[in-house]
Design an enzyme around this catalytic site. Sequence first.
Site, PDB file in Angstrom:
ATOM      1  N   SER A  15      -6.433  -6.397   3.290  1.00  0.00           N
ATOM      2  CA  SER A  15      -7.041  -6.364   1.963  1.00  0.00           C
ATOM      3  C   SER A  15      -7.711  -5.045   1.591  1.00  0.00           C
ATOM      4  O   SER A  15      -7.946  -4.793   0.424  1.00  0.00           O
ATOM      5  CB  SER A  15      -8.067  -7.492   1.814  1.00  0.00           C
ATOM      6  OG  SER A  15      -9.215  -7.220   2.590  1.00  0.00           O
ATOM      7  N   LYS A  47     -15.220  -5.470   1.878  1.00  0.00           N
ATOM      8  CA  LYS A  47     -14.758  -5.235   0.497  1.00  0.00           C
ATOM      9  C   LYS A  47     -15.559  -4.108  -0.129  1.00  0.00           C
ATOM     10  O   LYS A  47     -16.617  -3.720   0.352  1.00  0.00           O
ATOM     11  CB  LYS A  47     -14.921  -6.490  -0.369  1.00  0.00           C
ATOM     12  CG  LYS A  47     -14.282  -7.751   0.168  1.00  0.00           C
ATOM     13  CD  LYS A  47     -12.780  -7.690   0.171  1.00  0.00           C
ATOM     14  CE  LYS A  47     -12.229  -8.971   0.805  1.00  0.00           C
ATOM     15  NZ  LYS A  47     -10.852  -8.869   1.157  1.00  0.00           N
TER      16      LYS A  47
END
Length: 177
Positions: A36, A79
């Site tokens: 990701s 993230k």
Amino acid sequence: MIKELKEWGKSIGIAIILALIVRAFFMESFIVDGRSMEPTFYNQERVLVNKFIYNFREPGFGDIIVFPYPVEEERILIKRVVGTENDQVEIKNGTLIINGQKVDENYILQGYSGQNFGPVKVPEGSVFVLGDNRNNSIDSRNNEVGFIPVDEVRGKTFFRYWPISNINYFTINTLEG
């Protein structure tokens, strides 16, 4: 010989105690799990996280943070912060828009696959996060993740130490905002 062994034992004991204190309060190592955050981080890379910095300031735009996955607390996600409290976040025609301004995302793996999202307003005490591999990321766009409470953030990524060929120190936010 006995005296020397005692000194070694003391030194090792002190080193272990100091290492535990550093890990508990100042920094911790994490393994990137999944794709990701490509191309910034790749699967199985090792990073160090500053756990102390957010005692003095809130996570900022562009910070790469780690936090527990809300539906699986033992799983840690990494993230990028793209929205802080009271920001309006929107994805329109594949472009990230923060507070009405388009964001140049030269760090992402590829453009969005035509997704639109929002607009949403980031609540107080929270951040909005996205993976750099936007088409392969479970992030704040997903109801399971949503807005991340600042007090759930474990820290800010500041150093990649593995693999050795990709050692990198992150000195400032990697986003211009």
